[in-house]
Write an enzyme that holds these catalytic residues in place. Structure first.
Site: not given
Lengths: 218, 216
Positions: A45-48, A22
């Site tokens: 990407s931590e939004n998915g 990440n």
């Protein structure tokens, strides 16, 4: 090569084939373009999104496909989408190998401050606290000093923390700093930088490794 | 009244439902959403209409008006780690009242929370979040409320769809039962109470790559 590029290219040398990584917003994002040839790294990407592709051509932008910095991106063969709760299950659950973030301050014990300036800046921590609390190796990528010249590597962070004792390594345009149980150890030094430069521009005691090496871009 | 709103940045936000809430003119809302839109779009419009009394989110850096209201003490803002936010909502929908996470231990997020060590690491007890109403954006729905999301517009939407007394979904396309493959349904209709087809989707893009990649 400017300082930021050196930082990005040096950290890219730590990536290994098959890593899930990440990248934080800003300087760390530059690392995606520096992956050494012959290895495959999957960026999360931590939004998915797992498997972040390069930015699209301006006429190919899809508002439904962005990274955590809210910029349009693309997918790659093998990419996947998921919800936010699952994104953080990957992070919290120890499934990621490495997390690379920027910082406003880092202490010699690995405390990180990168999310707020009280009374001045109201932005929020986003996913940073979750990322640094996870089991992945945490590397800070940042310019060595603040714009006013103040040291960003300090004895104690004066800003509110993102995490306590969470940073493993710090990479700046001056060198590579490893957070060890015995203190902050300079492992590598950039070309044209002296030990004096590092001591003068760092806000805490540093120790130079017996095996001090030049810091080279990958 | 507490409202959850799906979306990450301006991606996957219920823009038509936000417009409807603004037309209704309700005040004193407690909102839960990862962000707060931007000045001039998304939840930023609710903020400008003076409807929001308090907000829980993880990142609100794109909204100058919010920053001003918070510093002036006119809006109560609670910032929490994004993964904790997502899990609190998931727990709210799944009937789990509380759980422990490492995020935020040793920071101001830990203030007032029970701290417990597991495997030698401090963890914070976090409570589930629920809302009176969830406003959700999906790509497609059928009349049972089965939902399919598109790309990264999924984000917080599936979790929030499960965590409210009333879940209202706006979609780009409404299809007949049977047209969605049961294998592709991402939110089963049991969680959904109302579906509306959005008349228009502006979907602005917040940031573009300029100069160096990753530099705003």
């Amino acid at each position: 090569m400017n300082g930021k590029e050196l930082i990005a290219r040096r950290i890219a040398g730590e990536l290994k084939d098959g890593f899930y990584v990440n990248l934080g917003i800003g300087l760390p994002t530059m690392i995606a373009a520096c992956v050494p040839a012959g290895i495959e790294v999957v960026f999360q990407s931590e939004n998915g999104l797992l498997g972040i592709g390069p930015p699209p051509a301006p006429d190919q932008e899809d508002p439904d496909l962005i990274n955590a910095g809210k910029q349009p991106v693309t997918t790659l063969p093998g990419s996947s989408f998921f919800g936010s709760d699952q994104a953080f299950a990957m992070i919290r659950g120890g499934h990621m190998n490495m997390s690379i973030l920027g910082a406003m301050q880092v202490s010699c014990r690995g405390d990180l401050a990168n999310w707020t300036i009280p009374g001045k800046m109201v932005k929020g921590m986003g996913g940073a606290m979750d990322l640094v609390a996870s089991a992945a190796r945490v590397i800070v990528a940042m310019e060595h000093n603040a714009k006013d010249g103040a040291p960003k590597i300090v004895e104690e962070c004066s800003l509110p923390l993102t995490g306590k004792r969470v940073v493993h390594d710090i990479v700046t345009e001056l060198g590579w700093f490893h957070v060890s149980a015995d203190g902050l150890v300079v492992e590598e030094i950039a070309e044209g930088v002296t030990k004096d430069d590092i001591e003068h521009r760092t806000g805490c005691q540093v120790y130079f490794s017996r095996h001090l090496r030049p810091m080279l871009p990958s | 009244m507490t409202i959850m709103l799906g979306g990450f940045g301006l991606c996957g936000i219920p823009e038509n439902l936000i417009a409807a809430v603004i037309r209704k003119g309700v005040k004193g809302l407690h909102t839960i959403s990862n962000n707060m839109g931007v000045d001039g779009f998304g939840m930023g419009l609710m903020l400008e209409a003076g409807m929001i009394a308090s907000h829980i989110g993880s990142y609100v850096g794109e909204n100058r008006l919010l920053e001003k209201l918070v510093i002036a003490g006119e809006l109560h803002l609670t910032l929490i780690p994004q993964g904790t936010l997502a899990e609190r909502i998931r727990a709210g929908g799944a009937g789990i009242p509380a759980f422990y996470v490492p995020a935020g231990a040793g920071t101001i997020v830990a203030e007032g929370k029970e701290v417990r060590d597991f495997d030698g690491k401090p963890h914070l007890m976090e409570r589930a979040l629920r809302a009176d109403v969830s406003l959700i954006k999906a790509w497609k729905a059928d009349r049972h409320g089965n939902l399919v999301y598109q790309k990264t517009a999924r984000n917080f939407n599936p979790a929030m769809a499960t965590a409210a007394e009333l879940t209202i979904v706006e979609v780009e396309e409404l299809v007949e039962p049977g047209e969605l493959d049961p294998d592709e349904v991402m939110t089963p209709g049991i969680f959904v109470n109302r579906v509306v087809v959005g008349p228009e989707f502006k979907k602005p893009i917040e940031y573009r790559f300029i100069k160096e990649q990753g530099e705003r």
